[in-house]
Design a protein around this motif. Structure first.
Motif, PDB file in Angstrom:
ATOM      1  N   CYS A  75     -11.850   2.509  -1.319  1.00  0.00           N
ATOM      2  CA  CYS A  75     -10.266   2.068  -1.638  1.00  0.00           C
ATOM      3  C   CYS A  75     -10.177   0.760  -2.238  1.00  0.00           C
ATOM      4  O   CYS A  75     -11.031  -0.151  -2.227  1.00  0.00           O
ATOM      5  CB  CYS A  75      -9.425   2.296  -0.272  1.00  0.00           C
ATOM      6  N   GLU A  76      -8.922   0.482  -2.504  1.00  0.00           N
ATOM      7  CA  GLU A  76      -8.310  -1.008  -2.974  1.00  0.00           C
ATOM      8  C   GLU A  76      -8.481  -1.751  -1.727  1.00  0.00           C
ATOM      9  O   GLU A  76      -7.935  -1.341  -0.615  1.00  0.00           O
ATOM     10  CB  GLU A  76      -7.246  -0.809  -3.752  1.00  0.00           C
ATOM     11  N   ASP A  77      -8.439  -2.810  -1.981  1.00  0.00           N
ATOM     12  CA  ASP A  77      -8.164  -3.700  -0.952  1.00  0.00           C
ATOM     13  C   ASP A  77      -6.906  -3.645  -0.053  1.00  0.00           C
ATOM     14  O   ASP A  77      -6.931  -3.887   1.023  1.00  0.00           O
ATOM     15  CB  ASP A  77      -8.441  -5.396  -1.253  1.00  0.00           C
ATOM     16  N   ASP A  78      -5.600  -3.709  -0.866  1.00  0.00           N
ATOM     17  CA  ASP A  78      -4.469  -3.465  -0.169  1.00  0.00           C
ATOM     18  C   ASP A  78      -4.217  -2.176   0.568  1.00  0.00           C
ATOM     19  O   ASP A  78      -3.117  -1.955   1.161  1.00  0.00           O
ATOM     20  CB  ASP A  78      -3.511  -3.813  -1.175  1.00  0.00           C
ATOM     21  N   GLU A  79      -5.223  -1.120   0.468  1.00  0.00           N
ATOM     22  CA  GLU A  79      -5.189   0.023   1.227  1.00  0.00           C
ATOM     23  C   GLU A  79      -6.001   0.206   2.158  1.00  0.00           C
ATOM     24  O   GLU A  79      -5.751   1.070   3.120  1.00  0.00           O
ATOM     25  CB  GLU A  79      -5.624   1.137   0.321  1.00  0.00           C
ATOM     26  N   ARG A  80      -6.695  -0.867   2.807  1.00  0.00           N
ATOM     27  CA  ARG A  80      -7.726  -0.710   3.701  1.00  0.00           C
ATOM     28  C   ARG A  80      -6.967  -0.459   5.011  1.00  0.00           C
ATOM     29  O   ARG A  80      -7.517   0.227   5.960  1.00  0.00           O
ATOM     30  CB  ARG A  80      -8.673  -2.002   3.704  1.00  0.00           C
ATOM     31  N   CYS A 140     -15.170  -1.090  -2.584  1.00  0.00           N
ATOM     32  CA  CYS A 140     -14.084  -1.191  -3.325  1.00  0.00           C
ATOM     33  C   CYS A 140     -14.276  -0.437  -4.588  1.00  0.00           C
ATOM     34  O   CYS A 140     -13.011  -0.347  -5.342  1.00  0.00           O
ATOM     35  CB  CYS A 140     -13.713  -2.647  -3.559  1.00  0.00           C
ATOM     36  N   ASN A 141     -15.329   0.003  -4.702  1.00  0.00           N
ATOM     37  CA  ASN A 141     -15.574   1.004  -6.281  1.00  0.00           C
ATOM     38  C   ASN A 141     -16.568   1.834  -6.091  1.00  0.00           C
ATOM     39  O   ASN A 141     -17.293   1.931  -5.002  1.00  0.00           O
ATOM     40  CB  ASN A 141     -15.697   0.077  -7.360  1.00  0.00           C
ATOM     41  N   THR A 172     -11.997   8.719   0.412  1.00  0.00           N
ATOM     42  CA  THR A 172     -11.343   8.169  -0.941  1.00  0.00           C
ATOM     43  C   THR A 172     -10.265   9.085  -1.414  1.00  0.00           C
ATOM     44  O   THR A 172      -9.748   9.795  -0.795  1.00  0.00           O
ATOM     45  CB  THR A 172     -12.361   7.847  -1.857  1.00  0.00           C
ATOM     46  N   LEU A 188      -7.853   5.205  -7.775  1.00  0.00           N
ATOM     47  CA  LEU A 188      -8.696   3.845  -7.673  1.00  0.00           C
ATOM     48  C   LEU A 188      -8.277   3.261  -8.938  1.00  0.00           C
ATOM     49  O   LEU A 188      -8.640   3.777 -10.183  1.00  0.00           O
ATOM     50  CB  LEU A 188     -10.106   4.092  -7.465  1.00  0.00           C
ATOM     51  N   ALA A 189      -8.005   1.927  -8.980  1.00  0.00           N
ATOM     52  CA  ALA A 189      -7.630   1.113 -10.399  1.00  0.00           C
ATOM     53  C   ALA A 189      -8.912   0.735 -11.232  1.00  0.00           C
ATOM     54  O   ALA A 189      -9.897   0.747 -10.661  1.00  0.00           O
ATOM     55  CB  ALA A 189      -6.753   0.002 -10.202  1.00  0.00           C
ATOM     56  N   GLY A 190      -8.621   1.106 -12.601  1.00  0.00           N
ATOM     57  CA  GLY A 190      -9.582   0.915 -13.603  1.00  0.00           C
ATOM     58  C   GLY A 190     -10.923   1.823 -13.352  1.00  0.00           C
ATOM     59  O   GLY A 190     -12.013   1.400 -13.940  1.00  0.00           O
TER      60      GLY A 190
END
Length: 202
Positions: free
Chosen positions: A72-77, A97-98, A116, A120-122
């Motif tokens: 996940c993204e950091d802000d979703e942890r 993170c990826n 997951t 996920l961005a990008g």
């Protein structure tokens, strides 16, 4: 890969992978990532420093096969950690993170479950999940994908391997945690595994 040291004992990527209990592709990823020391030998084939294989074997987690990996993204942890803590509190949780980092962790730690989602961005989430599923299949890992809306299920199901579990949204966090716990419990029963990872009795 690093430059060749003056004095070395080396092995092939295939032999390193066999000793580590991972796929050859995972061993190559570790070499590219620096977790294994390697360089190009004759014909451009990578050679792995045996001492780096030994070092990795010594440092691998003793709880392999019991943990939960959240991609996940950091802000979703915080939110996803809370979900996992409610659903499977006995499982040790790690984060990636990826997809690339997740592949490395699956190979190194063989987590019991990967959790997951598609946002996920990008990243091409479907391509990532196909790669995760291939690695997870080798390690006996359950992959769970959280859906943002139930209407996504039919479309997502046609684009992912059958063994990936799709978990739809719930009315509240407790219901979502109960659904996740049920997914893990069903997977555990099908594999014939012990319930320690769920109930905390190690």
């Amino acid at each position: 890969m690093t430059q060749r040291p003056d004095s070395t004992i080396t092995c092939s990527t295939r032999l390193a992978a066999r000793r580590l209990g991972v796929s050859v592709r995972t061993a190559r990823l570790w070499a590219e990532n620096g977790n294994l020391k390697a360089w190009s030998g004759r014909g451009g084939r990578p050679r792995i420093l045996v001492s780096s294989v030994d070092r990795l074997l010594r440092t691998r987690t003793p709880a392999a096969g019991q943990g939960l990996l959240i991609v996940c993204e950091d802000d979703e942890r915080s939110a996803l950690a809370a979900l996992a803590g409610s659903a499977v509190p006995a499982m040790h949780t790690e984060f990636a993170c990826n997809g690339f980092e997740a592949l490395i962790r699956i190979g190194a730690e063989a987590p019991a479950v990967v959790l997951t989602h598609l946002g996920l961005a990008g990243m091409d989430a479907f391509r990532m999940l196909h790669a995760l599923a291939a690695h997870a299949r080798e390690r006996g890992t359950l992959v769970v994908v959280l859906l943002e809306a139930e209407c996504e299920r039919a479309m997502v199901r046609t684009r992912l391997p059958d063994e990936i579990v799709l978990l739809g949204p719930a009315d509240d966090p407790q219901a979502q945690a109960a659904n996740l716990k049920a997914c893990v419990e069903d997977w555990r029963i099908r594999r014939g595994g012990a319930s320690a990872m769920l109930d905390g009795h190690h």
